[in-house]
Design a protein around this motif. Structure first.
Motif, PDB file in Angstrom:
ATOM      1  N   TYR A   1       1.044  -1.181  -0.012  1.00  0.00           N
ATOM      2  CA  TYR A   1      -0.012  -0.002   0.190  1.00  0.00           C
ATOM      3  C   TYR A   1       0.888   1.211  -0.100  1.00  0.00           C
ATOM      4  CZ  TYR A   1      -4.301  -2.659   0.588  1.00  0.00           C
ATOM      5  OH  TYR A   1      -5.262  -3.510   0.589  1.00  0.00           O
ATOM      6  N   ILE A   2       2.074   1.148   0.801  1.00  0.00           N
ATOM      7  CA  ILE A   2       2.831   2.478   0.711  1.00  0.00           C
ATOM      8  C   ILE A   2       3.503   2.559  -0.605  1.00  0.00           C
ATOM      9  CG2 ILE A   2       5.078   3.169   1.458  1.00  0.00           C
ATOM     10  CD1 ILE A   2       4.423   1.892   4.275  1.00  0.00           C
ATOM     11  N   ASN A   3       3.671   1.538  -1.264  1.00  0.00           N
ATOM     12  CA  ASN A   3       4.390   1.723  -2.598  1.00  0.00           C
ATOM     13  C   ASN A   3       3.488   2.215  -3.662  1.00  0.00           C
ATOM     14  OD1 ASN A   3       7.105   0.958  -2.116  1.00  0.00           O
ATOM     15  ND2 ASN A   3       6.910  -1.518  -2.350  1.00  0.00           N
ATOM     16  N   LYS A   4       1.998   1.565  -3.592  1.00  0.00           N
ATOM     17  CA  LYS A   4       1.137   1.984  -4.374  1.00  0.00           C
ATOM     18  C   LYS A   4       0.942   3.435  -4.336  1.00  0.00           C
ATOM     19  CE  LYS A   4      -3.133   0.325  -5.992  1.00  0.00           C
ATOM     20  NZ  LYS A   4      -4.568  -0.697  -5.626  1.00  0.00           N
ATOM     21  N   TRP A   5       0.790   4.045  -3.091  1.00  0.00           N
ATOM     22  CA  TRP A   5       0.641   5.534  -2.961  1.00  0.00           C
ATOM     23  C   TRP A   5       1.947   6.159  -3.458  1.00  0.00           C
ATOM     24  CZ3 TRP A   5       3.757   8.838  -0.092  1.00  0.00           C
ATOM     25  CH2 TRP A   5       3.385  10.123  -0.050  1.00  0.00           C
ATOM     26  N   TYR A   6       3.075   5.695  -3.219  1.00  0.00           N
ATOM     27  CA  TYR A   6       4.146   6.212  -3.545  1.00  0.00           C
ATOM     28  C   TYR A   6       4.318   6.498  -5.051  1.00  0.00           C
ATOM     29  CZ  TYR A   6       9.272   6.629  -4.365  1.00  0.00           C
ATOM     30  OH  TYR A   6      10.523   7.032  -4.867  1.00  0.00           O
ATOM     31  N   LEU A   7       4.209   5.569  -5.712  1.00  0.00           N
ATOM     32  CA  LEU A   7       4.165   5.304  -7.237  1.00  0.00           C
ATOM     33  C   LEU A   7       3.081   6.234  -7.801  1.00  0.00           C
ATOM     34  CD1 LEU A   7       4.992   1.617  -7.965  1.00  0.00           C
ATOM     35  CD2 LEU A   7       6.716   3.666  -8.102  1.00  0.00           C
ATOM     36  N   ASN A   8       1.723   6.365  -7.269  1.00  0.00           N
ATOM     37  CA  ASN A   8       0.973   7.202  -7.856  1.00  0.00           C
ATOM     38  C   ASN A   8       1.265   8.705  -7.711  1.00  0.00           C
ATOM     39  OD1 ASN A   8      -1.963   7.524  -8.656  1.00  0.00           O
ATOM     40  ND2 ASN A   8      -1.960   8.607  -6.673  1.00  0.00           N
ATOM     41  N   PHE A   9       2.054   8.941  -6.717  1.00  0.00           N
ATOM     42  CA  PHE A   9       2.195  10.376  -6.134  1.00  0.00           C
ATOM     43  C   PHE A   9       3.573  10.716  -7.194  1.00  0.00           C
ATOM     44  CE2 PHE A   9       4.972  13.305  -4.061  1.00  0.00           C
ATOM     45  CZ  PHE A   9       4.478  14.281  -3.653  1.00  0.00           C
ATOM     46  N   LEU A  10       4.312  10.031  -7.421  1.00  0.00           N
ATOM     47  CA  LEU A  10       5.383  10.229  -8.405  1.00  0.00           C
ATOM     48  C   LEU A  10       4.994  10.091  -9.777  1.00  0.00           C
ATOM     49  CD1 LEU A  10       8.530   8.624  -6.872  1.00  0.00           C
ATOM     50  CD2 LEU A  10       7.927  11.063  -6.686  1.00  0.00           C
ATOM     51  N   TYR A  11       4.307   9.085 -10.337  1.00  0.00           N
ATOM     52  CA  TYR A  11       3.981   8.843 -11.721  1.00  0.00           C
ATOM     53  C   TYR A  11       2.532   8.839 -12.060  1.00  0.00           C
ATOM     54  CZ  TYR A  11       9.098   7.598 -11.125  1.00  0.00           C
ATOM     55  OH  TYR A  11      10.102   7.463 -10.801  1.00  0.00           O
ATOM     56  N   GLY A  12       1.600   8.332 -11.010  1.00  0.00           N
ATOM     57  CA  GLY A  12       0.265   8.024 -11.303  1.00  0.00           C
ATOM     58  C   GLY A  12      -0.422   9.315 -12.076  1.00  0.00           C
ATOM     59  N   ARG A  13      -0.206  10.164 -11.330  1.00  0.00           N
ATOM     60  CA  ARG A  13      -0.909  11.387 -11.761  1.00  0.00           C
ATOM     61  C   ARG A  13      -0.866  11.782 -13.116  1.00  0.00           C
ATOM     62  NH1 ARG A  13       0.691  15.490  -7.429  1.00  0.00           N
ATOM     63  NH2 ARG A  13       2.675  14.649  -7.970  1.00  0.00           N
ATOM     64  N   HIS A  14       0.578  11.757 -13.273  1.00  0.00           N
ATOM     65  CA  HIS A  14       1.054  12.314 -14.675  1.00  0.00           C
ATOM     66  C   HIS A  14       0.695  11.287 -15.829  1.00  0.00           C
ATOM     67  CE1 HIS A  14       3.385  15.076 -12.625  1.00  0.00           C
ATOM     68  NE2 HIS A  14       4.201  14.208 -12.074  1.00  0.00           N
ATOM     69  N   ILE A  15       0.527  10.000 -15.441  1.00  0.00           N
ATOM     70  CA  ILE A  15      -0.002   9.071 -16.336  1.00  0.00           C
ATOM     71  C   ILE A  15      -1.295   9.192 -16.691  1.00  0.00           C
ATOM     72  CG2 ILE A  15      -0.377   6.480 -16.868  1.00  0.00           C
ATOM     73  CD1 ILE A  15       2.274   5.834 -15.436  1.00  0.00           C
TER      74      ILE A  15
END
Length: 211
Positions: free
Chosen positions: A180-194
């Motif tokens: 869950y931490i990695n999922k939030w982290y990756l969304n913060f760094l990349y998910g929004r931009h994707i």
């Protein structure tokens, strides 16, 4: 690249039936938006690389020197993980550079590259989560083999079923938490931009039907 910029590029290339490289206005527009979505993802990726090298190098150095070097295998495991991330960084950075290509047809490459980028993100999520149980199992095996650590000679983990079960329950809990931490982290760094890049593609499709 911002959404409106990419829409303008797509409309221009369809109306004029020419490559983006042949239109200096389009080139200037792309260069002017160098701080856009893809550039931000590249900056985030570089930040990740630096953090991984610094943290993993520090941890590796610690295990090379601590406990009289009895846990040097853990240090080598962290070095291996760091090398794997460097390979991951190289390929992901290469993809992001291709996504910034200003001589390519925007729409024809965008969808394929976004899908490939999502695959990299999923791989990172899975690998980053699996790292927890792998390292904890490595610790467990080393501790069983070398349970005679200084000051811990009376602890026999392999003879304690309760301790073993508690250890693996903690491992499972940490693995789920890491997911869950990695999922939030990756969304913060990349998910929004994707998501923004996907909306670009959808808006390009809408513009195409209107031409």
């Amino acid at each position: 690249m911002e959404i409106e910029t990419l829409k303008e590029i797509w409309v221009a290339t369809n109306q004029e039936e020419c490559q983006a490289s042949s239109d200096p206005d389009i080139l200037n527009m792309l260069h002017a938006k160098s701080g856009g979505l893809i550039a931000r993802m590249k900056q985030n990726l570089l930040f990740e690389l630096i953090m991984v090298i610094v943290i993993f190098s520090g941890v590796a150095f610690y295990y090379f020197t601590a406990f009289s070097g009895r846990l040097s295998q853990v240090a080598w495991a962290y070095i291996l993980l760091a090398l794997v991330f460097v390979v991951y960084y190289y390929h992901k950075n290469k993809l992001l550079k291709e996504m910034q290509c200003i001589t390519c047809r925007v729409k024809s490459n965008l969808q394929m590259q976004v899908l490939k980028l999502e695959q990299y993100i999923r791989l990172y999520l899975v690998a980053g989560t699996l790292m927890v149980p792998i390292l904890m199992i490595l610790f467990f095996v080393l501790f069983m083999v070398r349970h005679w650590w200084p000051g811990l000679s009376q602890m026999h983990l392999n003879s304690s079923l309760f301790s073993t079960m508690a250890y693996f329950l903690i491992m499972i809990g940490l693995t789920v938490l890491t997911w869950y931490i990695n999922k939030w982290y990756l969304n913060f760094l990349y998910g929004r931009h994707i998501k923004n890049l996907k909306s670009v593609y959808e808006e390009m499709n809408e513009d195409e039907t209107e031409l």
